[in-house]
Design a protein around this motif. Structure first.
Motif, short mmCIF file in Angstrom:
data_model
loop_
_atom_site.label_atom_id
_atom_site.label_comp_id
_atom_site.label_asym_id
_atom_site.label_seq_id
_atom_site.Cartn_x
_atom_site.Cartn_y
_atom_site.Cartn_z
N TYR A 136 47.39 136.46 73.25
CA TYR A 136 46.75 135.39 72.52
C TYR A 136 46.16 134.40 73.51
O TYR A 136 46.45 134.44 74.72
N VAL A 137 45.35 133.51 72.99
CA VAL A 137 44.70 132.49 73.80
C VAL A 137 45.45 131.17 73.64
O VAL A 137 45.90 130.83 72.55
N ALA A 138 45.61 130.46 74.73
CA ALA A 138 46.22 129.14 74.72
C ALA A 138 45.15 128.10 75.03
O ALA A 138 44.34 128.28 75.94
N ILE A 139 45.14 127.01 74.27
CA ILE A 139 44.14 125.97 74.48
C ILE A 139 44.81 124.62 74.68
O ILE A 139 45.92 124.37 74.20
N GLU A 140 44.11 123.76 75.40
CA GLU A 140 44.42 122.33 75.45
C GLU A 140 43.17 121.63 74.96
O GLU A 140 42.06 121.90 75.43
N VAL A 141 43.32 120.73 73.99
CA VAL A 141 42.17 120.11 73.34
C VAL A 141 42.47 118.66 73.05
O VAL A 141 43.63 118.27 72.85
N SER A 142 41.45 117.84 73.03
CA SER A 142 41.61 116.44 72.62
C SER A 142 40.47 116.08 71.69
O SER A 142 39.37 116.65 71.77
N TYR A 156 42.90 125.92 64.75
CA TYR A 156 43.77 124.79 65.06
C TYR A 156 43.11 123.50 64.59
O TYR A 156 41.95 123.22 64.94
N THR A 157 43.85 122.72 63.81
CA THR A 157 43.37 121.43 63.33
C THR A 157 44.10 120.32 64.08
O THR A 157 45.34 120.29 64.11
N LEU A 158 43.35 119.41 64.68
CA LEU A 158 43.92 118.40 65.56
C LEU A 158 44.66 117.31 64.79
O LEU A 158 44.22 116.93 63.69
N GLY A 169 44.48 111.82 68.92
CA GLY A 169 45.21 111.02 69.90
C GLY A 169 45.21 111.71 71.26
O GLY A 169 44.16 112.13 71.75
N GLU A 170 46.38 111.84 71.85
CA GLU A 170 46.50 112.43 73.18
C GLU A 170 46.14 113.92 73.15
O GLU A 170 46.06 114.55 72.09
N ALA A 171 45.98 114.49 74.35
CA ALA A 171 45.65 115.91 74.47
C ALA A 171 46.71 116.76 73.77
O ALA A 171 47.91 116.47 73.85
N GLU A 172 46.26 117.78 73.08
CA GLU A 172 47.14 118.65 72.32
C GLU A 172 47.06 120.07 72.87
O GLU A 172 45.98 120.56 73.23
N SER A 173 48.20 120.75 72.90
CA SER A 173 48.26 122.13 73.39
C SER A 173 48.71 123.04 72.25
O SER A 173 49.58 122.67 71.45
N TYR A 174 48.13 124.22 72.22
CA TYR A 174 48.50 125.15 71.15
C TYR A 174 48.30 126.59 71.62
O TYR A 174 47.37 126.92 72.36
N ARG A 175 49.21 127.45 71.20
CA ARG A 175 49.06 128.89 71.28
C ARG A 175 49.77 129.47 70.07
O ARG A 175 50.76 128.89 69.59
N PRO A 176 49.32 130.60 69.51
CA PRO A 176 49.94 131.14 68.30
C PRO A 176 51.42 131.46 68.49
O PRO A 176 51.88 131.77 69.60
N HIS A 177 52.16 131.39 67.38
CA HIS A 177 53.60 131.60 67.40
C HIS A 177 54.00 132.98 66.92
O HIS A 177 54.96 133.57 67.44
N PHE A 178 53.32 133.50 65.89
CA PHE A 178 53.83 134.66 65.16
C PHE A 178 52.79 135.77 65.01
O PHE A 178 52.80 136.48 64.01
#
Length: 776
Positions: free
Chosen positions: A231-237, A272-274, A277-286
């Motif tokens: 999967y892809v991991a992102i950091e977004v703000s 991914y819906t933000l 605020g501060e930078a957010e990190s996400y990668r899929p869980h399941f």
């Protein structure tokens, strides 16, 4: 005892535990495809005490203690035939606990348990059940101090949708959780729970994009340089409510256009819906996807700070490798490694990307030998065999894939999806490879009853040695034959093997193996019965398919390769048949003429018949169909089809086209065993003794191999020095080598002339310098 009873007995003999906890389902769960949920409990704890969490689920779970994730395992509890057994995991959580009040949360999602599995209109929701649920116990000093029960609470997660093919949607604005609902204790048989039978799925090292650009619509496309499962991991703000949609693909179309049509009905994306605020990190869980490229669409005010590819696998550590003087060959080996990693995620799947991802038995059996060279697959394949045995039909037919959703949901499927030769033979071939590589006689014994049922089923198909398969998909005894065997120019196609010939060859292969295994297990009556039957099949094959001149009936590469490799051609016809084999390969201009079952046999057969010149030309051919053609087209994994991409970049029919199918990577077994010349032996398995007999292919320049076996690392390699070959071997303690008599001429050992007795020259553990004359 029926096969179901046999496998249940085997399962209950494996490590398990007594449970007093209940399997609890969140009452807020709205069913398949709905928002994910969790179960939770607060409890008191005394700091310093030991604590082990035992946990499992219907569906997939991820556990948290006081907000901290428990372990790093992915896609737990894994994928099995859930009506036979469900794995549980155990974690030391003492470091996560604090004195006083604590909280445990177990997140739940559909996973393989109830995601729609299969493809297109045949996708089956709720395959193994319609309730996701968790079971958990915390153990301290032998006492159960917390258990899941009806007093736990439940709530909804910010994961708004999740599925194996769907991907995942996550709304970070919903992260504040409320234990809004209760749970229901289900009527669950805890006897189904077994300790996880193999290594967990883990993340590998992350991959940064090697190139990024924007398409005409302004969407960013990132090339990670490597096709993988993960999967892809992102950091977004950005602002609250902005969305990031990440879609995936394996290839690009003309003008570098993003193209994932081969995913078919699998969305294979995440949104991914933000929260803002501060930078957010996400990668899929399941979930996981199969991809090399990611296309990112941003809606609203948001900026991607970083993006990385995260490969995952059940076999993340390499156990072997091959290097040569030809970079494209080395890349082919690496492509095979990556295909294995991407498709060895809990079970050996055909592909990690489209609406399929099933444990096809045919793919697994042809690749099992290579799999064991490249990674430690002992427990992984043994776990898979237990699923295969559970899915085996009462009449002995082995499923086309396992775990098999069609077994529980036959409606909508024509006939029984089981019983194809070449596929069902996984039940004999894979245990045999585990025996050769790991010395596991107990695997042979566990699978032996299923093997007997399989070969008796084969005999029953046509009430005799020659199998005449049904030509109707799903018909009794239907066979895939030599799946995807290339035919060349459609104006004048090359010959291909017929289903009856392919089926009869595999009838002989499995019956021979069963006779041999019966002897190892001391089953003398079965050994005699199946030895006689194997000989009957061999004689019938010769009558049916070998002409008076030694020509095989279908005169194709697969027929000759399998027949020679498995001693199916009478001695009086061998030289003539060998001549026909050579001619068939030469007339094809050294292009591959084999499909799924023929390809693993082609080069070993040519090599062992003394036609290394042909093997070299076929292997190094850079035209389609060919291994190195894929590499030169930019492949970073093994393709499903030889012609998956045309020389002009044209993508073959996307509805049946995967760019990450490991089957044709089975050629790596030949590189280890025939070219580098290190073969495990059945008389001393588990690398107690290896056969040392390299085949020198001058166009490769030089060859080196390494493999970590149970005794340690084996290394071997050859290089050409004038008219001689220098062959160096390193054997760990506990492993001896034997140079067989016959093929190597003018041999020296550690600088001295060496005579090779008829029984072979034994070499002790240690380093050996072997020289021999370069074959003419």
């Amino acid at each position: 005892m029926g096969i179901h009873e046999t496998t249940i007995a085997a399962a209950t003999a494996r490590p398990g535990r007594d449970w007093s906890a209940r399997m609890i389902a969140p009452l807020c769960d709205a069913g398949e495809g709905s928002r994910a949920s969790y179960v939770a409990r607060e409890f008191d704890w005394r700091a310093g005490a030991e604590a082990v969490l035992h946990v499992s689920a219907q569906g997939l779970y991820r556990a948290f203690v006081n907000g901290a994730r428990v372990g790093a395992d992915l896609l737990t509890p894994g994928w099995t035939c859930y009506d036979d057994r469900i794995a549980y995991q155990s974690y030391d959580i003492a470091a996560l606990l604090r004195d006083g009040a604590n909280r445990i949360e177990i997140w739940l999602a559909d996973g393989w348990y109830r995601s729609p599995i299969m493809w297109r209109d045949k996708a089956i929701p709720n395959c193994w059940g319609d309730r996701i649920a968790a079971i958990a116990e915390i153990e301290s000093a032998g006492e159960i101090v917390l258990r899941s029960d009806a007093d736990w609470r439940a709530g909804l997660l910010p994961i708004t949708a999740s599925g194996i093919y769907h991907g995942e949607d996550y709304d970070a604005r919903l992260e504040a959780r409320e234990d809004s609902h209760g749970v229901e204790a289900l009527g669950f048989d805890t006897g189904l729970l077994v300790a996880h039978e193999t290594a967990p799925v883990h993340e590998l090292f992350p991959l940064d994009p090697v190139e990024s650009w924007h398409d005409a619509e302004g969407r960013a496309i990132h090339d990670f340089g490597q096709n993988c499962g993960g999967y892809v991991a992102i950091e977004v703000s950005g602002e609250a409510g902005a969305e990031v949609l990440v879609e995936h693909s394996e290839v690009l179309g003309p003008d570098r256009a993003f193209d994932n049509r081969n995913y078919r009905c699998a969305r294979g994306a995440f949104r991914y819906t933000l929260r803002g605020g501060e930078a957010e990190s996400y990668r899929p869980h399941f979930t996981f996807m199969g991809y090399r490229y990611a296309r990112v669409t941003v809606t609203g005010r948001a900026e991607i700070k970083s993006i990385r590819s995260i490969p995952i696998s059940s076999v993340p550590e390499a156990a072997g490798g091959v290097g040569t003087g030809v970079p494209a060959v080395d890349r082919l080996v690496l492509n095979t490694v990556w295909s294995q990693r991407a498709n060895f995620i809990e079970i050996p799947t055909d592909c990690p990307q489209r609406d399929e991802r099933l444990g096809w038995t045919g793919d697994a059996q042809v690749f099992a030998g290579t799999a064991c060279w490249l990674a430690d697959c002992e427990s992984f394949l043994r776990k898979y065999l237990r699923d295969v045995m559970h899915d085996q039909r009462e009449n002995g037919a082995v499923p086309h894939f396992s775990p098999d959703p069609t077994r529980l949901h036959p409606e909508g499927f024509h006939g029984d999806w089981a019983g194809s030769t070449g596929w069902g033979d996984a039940i004999t071939v894979i245990p045999w490879q585990l025996y050769l590589h790991y010395g596991r006689e107990d695997v042979l014994r566990e699978c032996f009853p299923a093997m007997l049922k399989w070969v008796d089923y084969l005999w029953s198909l046509s009430d005799g040695p020659i199998i005449r398969p049904s030509s109707v998909w799903g018909g009794h005894g239907f066979s895939f034959g030599d799946w995807l065997q290339p035919v060349g120019d459609n104006r004048k196609p090359r010959p291909t093997i017929a289903d009856d010939c392919a089926a009869t060859l595999y009838h002989a292969i499995s019956t021979d193996l069963v006779a041999k295994i019966a002897g190892l297990l001391g089953e003398t009556e079965a050994q005699a019965r199946y030895t006689a039957r194997a000989e009957e099949i061999r004689l019938a094959f010769a009558r049916e398919y070998v002409s008076a001149t030694g020509r095989l009936a279908h005169n194709d590469q697969t027929s000759y390769a399998l027949a020679f490799l498995h001693d199916m051609i009478p001695a009086e016809h061998r030289e003539a048949a060998k001549g026909y084999f050579r001619r068939v390969v030469e007339e094809a201009d050294h292009l591959i003429g084999t499909g799924f079952i023929g390809t693993p046999a082609l080069l070993p057969a040519l090599t062992r018949l003394g036609m290394a010149d042909l093997a070299e030309k076929v292997f190094l051919n850079r035209e389609v169909p060919g291994w190195l053609y894929q590499v030169e087209q930019g492949a970073t994994t093994i393709w499903e089809r030889w012609d998956a991409i045309g020389p002009d970049g044209t993508i073959y029919e996307p509805s049946m086209n995967s760019y990450n199918h490991y089957a044709y990577g089975a050629v790596c077994q030949w590189l280890f065993e025939d070219v580098a010349g290190v073969q495990p032996t059945e008389e001393a398995p588990g690398f107690d003794r290896v056969r040392l007999e390299p085949t020198v292919l001058p166009a490769l320049g030089h060859v080196e191999m390494w493999h970590d076996c149970r005794h340690g690392r084996i290394e071997a390699g050859w290089r050409i020095e004038g008219d001689r070959v220098a062959y160096t071997v390193d054997l760990p303690d506990g492993c001896e080598g034997v140079i067989p008599a016959g093929r190597l001429a003018d041999v020296t050992l550690d600088g001295r002339a060496a005579e090779i007795p008829e029984a072979g020259l034994r070499l002790p553990a240690g380093r050996h310098e072997i020289g021999f004359a370069l074959p003419g």
